[in-house]
Design an enzyme around this catalytic site. Structure first.
Site, short mmCIF file in Angstrom:
data_model
loop_
_atom_site.label_atom_id
_atom_site.label_comp_id
_atom_site.label_asym_id
_atom_site.label_seq_id
_atom_site.Cartn_x
_atom_site.Cartn_y
_atom_site.Cartn_z
N TRP A 6 101.82 51.34 41.46
CA TRP A 6 101.83 50.80 40.10
C TRP A 6 101.84 51.89 39.02
O TRP A 6 101.99 51.58 37.85
CB TRP A 6 100.60 49.90 39.86
CG TRP A 6 99.30 50.48 40.36
CD1 TRP A 6 98.67 50.16 41.54
CD2 TRP A 6 98.48 51.47 39.73
NE1 TRP A 6 97.53 50.90 41.67
CE2 TRP A 6 97.38 51.71 40.57
CE3 TRP A 6 98.57 52.18 38.53
CZ2 TRP A 6 96.37 52.63 40.28
CZ3 TRP A 6 97.57 53.10 38.23
CH2 TRP A 6 96.48 53.31 39.09
N LYS A 24 109.14 46.58 48.06
CA LYS A 24 108.07 45.76 47.49
C LYS A 24 107.38 46.56 46.39
O LYS A 24 106.76 47.58 46.65
CB LYS A 24 107.03 45.39 48.56
CG LYS A 24 106.04 44.35 48.04
CD LYS A 24 104.80 44.21 48.88
CE LYS A 24 103.75 45.21 48.54
NZ LYS A 24 103.23 45.13 47.15
N PRO A 25 107.50 46.09 45.13
CA PRO A 25 106.74 46.76 44.07
C PRO A 25 105.26 46.41 44.19
O PRO A 25 104.91 45.49 44.93
CB PRO A 25 107.33 46.16 42.79
CG PRO A 25 107.85 44.82 43.19
CD PRO A 25 108.24 44.91 44.65
N SER A 26 104.42 47.14 43.47
CA SER A 26 103.00 46.78 43.46
C SER A 26 102.85 45.39 42.84
O SER A 26 103.56 45.05 41.88
CB SER A 26 102.20 47.79 42.64
OG SER A 26 100.93 47.27 42.36
N GLU A 27 101.91 44.62 43.36
CA GLU A 27 101.66 43.28 42.81
C GLU A 27 101.19 43.35 41.36
O GLU A 27 101.27 42.38 40.61
CB GLU A 27 100.66 42.51 43.68
CG GLU A 27 99.32 43.19 43.93
CD GLU A 27 99.34 44.19 45.10
OE1 GLU A 27 100.37 44.87 45.29
OE2 GLU A 27 98.33 44.27 45.80
N THR A 35 96.48 53.02 52.84
CA THR A 35 97.73 52.30 53.06
C THR A 35 98.65 53.11 53.97
O THR A 35 99.39 52.56 54.80
CB THR A 35 98.42 51.99 51.71
OG1 THR A 35 97.43 51.49 50.82
CG2 THR A 35 99.52 50.96 51.86
N GLU A 78 104.07 59.33 50.79
CA GLU A 78 103.61 60.07 49.60
C GLU A 78 102.28 59.44 49.22
O GLU A 78 102.25 58.34 48.67
CB GLU A 78 104.61 59.88 48.45
CG GLU A 78 105.98 60.45 48.70
CD GLU A 78 106.03 61.96 48.57
OE1 GLU A 78 105.03 62.56 48.12
OE2 GLU A 78 107.05 62.53 48.93
#
Ligand code: NAD
Length: 475
Positions: free
Chosen positions: A152, A176-179, A232, A251
């Protein structure tokens, strides 16, 4: 159907998510900005299959054809920079003027760079190594479907760092972007819909443990690329060791040391840290967040830093005088505050800038004088917080820096080039700056060591990371 804030982008179409609805916030206001329905398991499967199908044709396109698409994306980003910047600024709490002039320009530059780089990848060698065969060829081929998980803190720029080299190399991606910050990538997907063949880029929204985990575990995924937390990163490695072994590109976090020798130019250092420590409210994996200063200069440096911190301007991102905005969420605010409160309770000297406004997730810029073993010197805070610790000799500072679990960004400050180079060479960090900090170039590799992960973003090296080397022998 317009993508903005409400959809997934699968196989060239915007579709409504069938999974849980996530509320996306505007951190400067602590208010909801959009509702985004997550991808269901079935939709994740559709996205991966769409990427797999698209890959068959896309991987066979010439570098020239793929390059043309990336250059067109770069031009389209520039044409829509104002709209994209406004979405990014509101959703991530970043000063609008910096997003417009800096981050969006960099997003376009990254697509343009990889569009150019793919035409400049040297053809691997051919040769004959056995008398019984005619020749051996080495090919650099695409890998296939890449699952990409973005954070994000720079939602669109990190997505560009991932998507551009992967598709330039002939792969197809499901990202998938951050929620917390899916909106700018959904807006950019309108550009993908216009320019790319269906399925080359797919966007699925939702939370990490739910949508992210299902995506990285899919059997058709050949490589997982993550920018995110160390925890993660471990989840990615476990998923990569499932029934189908997958490549990984990680990363992860950082805790950048700034080693200040006795002869450093303190004014230049403080001027640099104004941005290198506080840009994006310090939510940057290479943020200059812990200073190790020679004991003979630590007091002078502390005084200069206090004055700088007292003059920092922060607040609502649409103001054109602010240097940084809020942190991303209530959880992040609580986390940063927890680190500073524990440092204060542990006896550290805490100095803060102007008090924070209460309507958004703002945190006052903070300097903490702390011993090396303090939690605030050892753990990643990811907020507008800088620590300072004195050392007696450079060897000690080097040992402290290298004892860290992290190894991403670092800097050395000295007027003696030989001394600075010797320290830089000995640092176990993927990136070391000398007499500057945090400056990036799209042509130069960016990546970490140890718990900061491995694999390079940016540069020709990233393009290589998204390819598979193959040997073909002609009998
Ligand atoms: P995070 O790991 O919590 O989230 C990153 C992404 O991973 C999000 O999209 C999230 O939904 C997803 N995710 C979480 N759990 C998952 C799982 N089990 N399976 C699949 N996906 C999952 O990190 P964050 O809070 O979004 O980002 C901050 C972290 O990222 C910091 O530690 C920072 O240092 C790091 N970061 C590193 C770099 C770099 O270049 N090294 C750049 C930016 C941020």
């Amino acid at each position: 159907m317009s993508a903005f804030g409400t959809s997934l982008f699968i196989n060239g179409e915007f579709v409504a998510g069938e999974g849980r609805v996530e509320t996306v916030y505007e951190p400067a206001l602590r208010k909801p900005m959009a509702e985004v329905a997550s991808a269901s398991k079935g939709q994740i499967d559709q996205a991966v299959k769409a990427a797999s199908g698209a890959c068959r044709d896309w991987s066979q396109r010439t570098p020239r054809e793929r390059s043309a698409a990336l250059l067109a994306i770069a031009a389209a980003v520039e044409a829509r920079a104002v709209t994209l910047a406004e979405v990014e600024s509101r959703n991530a709490g970043k000063p609008l003027r910096f997003v417009k002039a800096g981050e969006l320009a960099n997003v376009a530059d990254v697509f343009r760079y990889f569009g150019t780089a793919v035409r400049n990848m040297p053809a691997p060698a051919a040769g004959n190594y056995r008398s019984s065969v005619l020749t051996s060829l080495v090919r650099r081929d695409p890998i296939g479907v890449i699952a990409q998980i973005a954070p994000w803190n720079y939602p669109l720029l990190m997505a560009a760092w991932k998507i551009a080299p992967a598709i330039a190399a002939g792969n197809a991606v499901v990202i998938k972007p951050s929620e917390l910050t899916p909106l700018s990538l959904l807006a950019l997907s309108e550009v993908f819909a216009e320019i790319l063949p269906a399925g080359v880029v797919n966007v699925v929204c939702g939370s990490g443990p739910d949508v992210g985990q299902a995506l990285i575990s899919h059997d058709l995924v050949r490589m997982i690329s993550l920018t995110g937390d160390v925890r993660t990163g471990r989840a990615v490695l476990q998923a990569a060791a499932g029934p189908m072994i997958k490549r990984t590109h990680l990363e992860l976090g950082g805790k950048a040391p700034v080693i200040v020798c006795e002869d450093a130019d303190l004014d230049k250092l403080v001027e640099t840290l104004r941005e290198a420590s506080f840009y994006n409210a310090g939510q940057d994996c290479t943020a200059a967040c812990r200073i190790f200063a020679h004991r003979n200069v630590v007091q002078a440096l502390t005084d200069k830093l206090k004055a700088m911190i007292g003059s920092l301007v922060y607040g609502r991102p649409e103001r054109d005088d602010v240097e940084f905005g809020p942190v991303i969420s209530a959880r992040q605010l609580e986390r940063v505050d927890g680190f500073v409160s524990r440092a204060r309770a542990g006896g550290c000297d805490v100095m803060q800038g102007a008090p924070a406004e209460s309507d958004g997730y703002f945190f006052s810029p903070t300097l903490v004088a702390a011993p090396i073993e303090a939690e605030i010197v050892q753990k990643e805070v990811f907020g507008p917080v800088l620590s300072i610790t004195p050392f007696a000799d450079v060897r000690t500072a080097l040992d402290w820096a290298n004892a860290s679990e992290y190894g991403l960004g670092s800097s050395v400050w000295s007027r003696q080039t030989e001394q600075a180079m010797a320290i830089a060479n000995a640092l176990e960090y993927g990136v070391t700056w000398i007499n500057t900090h945090g400056v990036m170039a799209t042509e130069m590799p960016h990546g970490g060591m140890k718990n900061s992960g491995y694999g390079s973003d940016l540069s020709m090296q990233s393009l290589i990371d998204y390819t598979q080397i193959r040997h073909i022998m002609l009998g």
